[in-house]
Write a protein that holds these residues in place. Sequence first.
Motif: not given
Length: 403
Positions: A119-122, A134-135, A359-361
């Motif tokens: 989901k887009p997250y600007g 936590h990545l 969006a990825r993190t």
Amino acid sequence: MLRKILVGLGASVVAASLVYAQAAPPQQAGGQGAAGAQAGAAGRGRAGGGGGGGGNYPTKEQWDNMPASGKAYVDKATQLAGNDPDLQFDQTIFCQADGGASNTARANIGVPKSEPALKPYGAPSPKVSLGGQHLFDNLYWFGDTGVGAFLVTTNDGYILWDALNNEDEAMNVLVPSMKKFGLDPAKIRYMAFGHYHGDHTGGGEYIQRMYHPKVIMGRDDWPLYMRTIGGFGGGRGRGRGAADAAPGAPAPTPPPAPAAPPKLMTHDIDAQDGMVIQVGDTKMQIFQMTGHTPGSIGAIVPVKWKGQSHPILIVTAGSDIPNRASFIGGYEHIWDEGIKAKVESVMQVHPNTNMNILARTKYVDDNFAALKTNPLLYGVDRTARYLNIVRACTQARFEILGW
């Protein structure tokens, strides 16, 4: 507890003589703050709010009307992306006038058409606090939509990379967010800074004073940090005194007292190209990335995912490059070291600039326990292609600017 620094490893030191300072990406909302703004005020070119046109970027009009030599580099980046939806997305980010670094680009970044569906997250302005993410098994990120800090963990202690904007954020965002994950800030053994600007070093003095880590920064950034960050609040002109007032005029209001200068970190360790920082079983290797600032550095870090080790590249800047000298001796240098080390991801503390788009993190953090594969890991071949896409898009801008 094993704590040692191994210097050298056969890597040559890259000269860091370009007196140049720039906030990366261009001023984040609430990013550098006043101290950081003063720190980078001299000799800095940057893209504007979305159109490029700063000293190191072409305008959109220039980009749209680039010479054939520039178009050839864009075509090369397109070929490198091939049919890979993630790399196609990355090519559209870096192959534009502002290199994807402007506030507008970061706020409207979108997502790749790949799996998992994101989901887009600007990155909004003003910034929004995100706390911690936590990545990887041993890598966390703490901060907001403007800037953050990485924490590499081991059983024997931690390495902190950057320290947010100021003491307040270090005290009230970084430390509490660590504790929410059960991480003890007293276990920070080293604190390294990608470069000296205030949005990276602002919280450093608090962390050094409270938890006593060894502090690492590029040799040529230490004096800039001391002069520019330390000089903030000084140099005010004096107000007109009573003797200067016109006859019969009321006494002028005294000027406000100068702001107290910020507390500064103690000069500790000069980063050197190829330096290895070891805590426990984890070795972080530092490389110079001259150009963003004279002493900019990045690092190769072995992150762990489901118990397996994967080297990743942490950079301190994405696309703002002041000249060919820094491109060759700084940016290409660290990219090539990353390719040689077979890194599997490229990340930096500013979100929405490299592979660590929000969006990825957010997806990784939200689904950490259930994830089988981590979308932050591109793998060796795809990461090499990614870095060469960034290289080609940069060279296209050089052709436009006549460099």
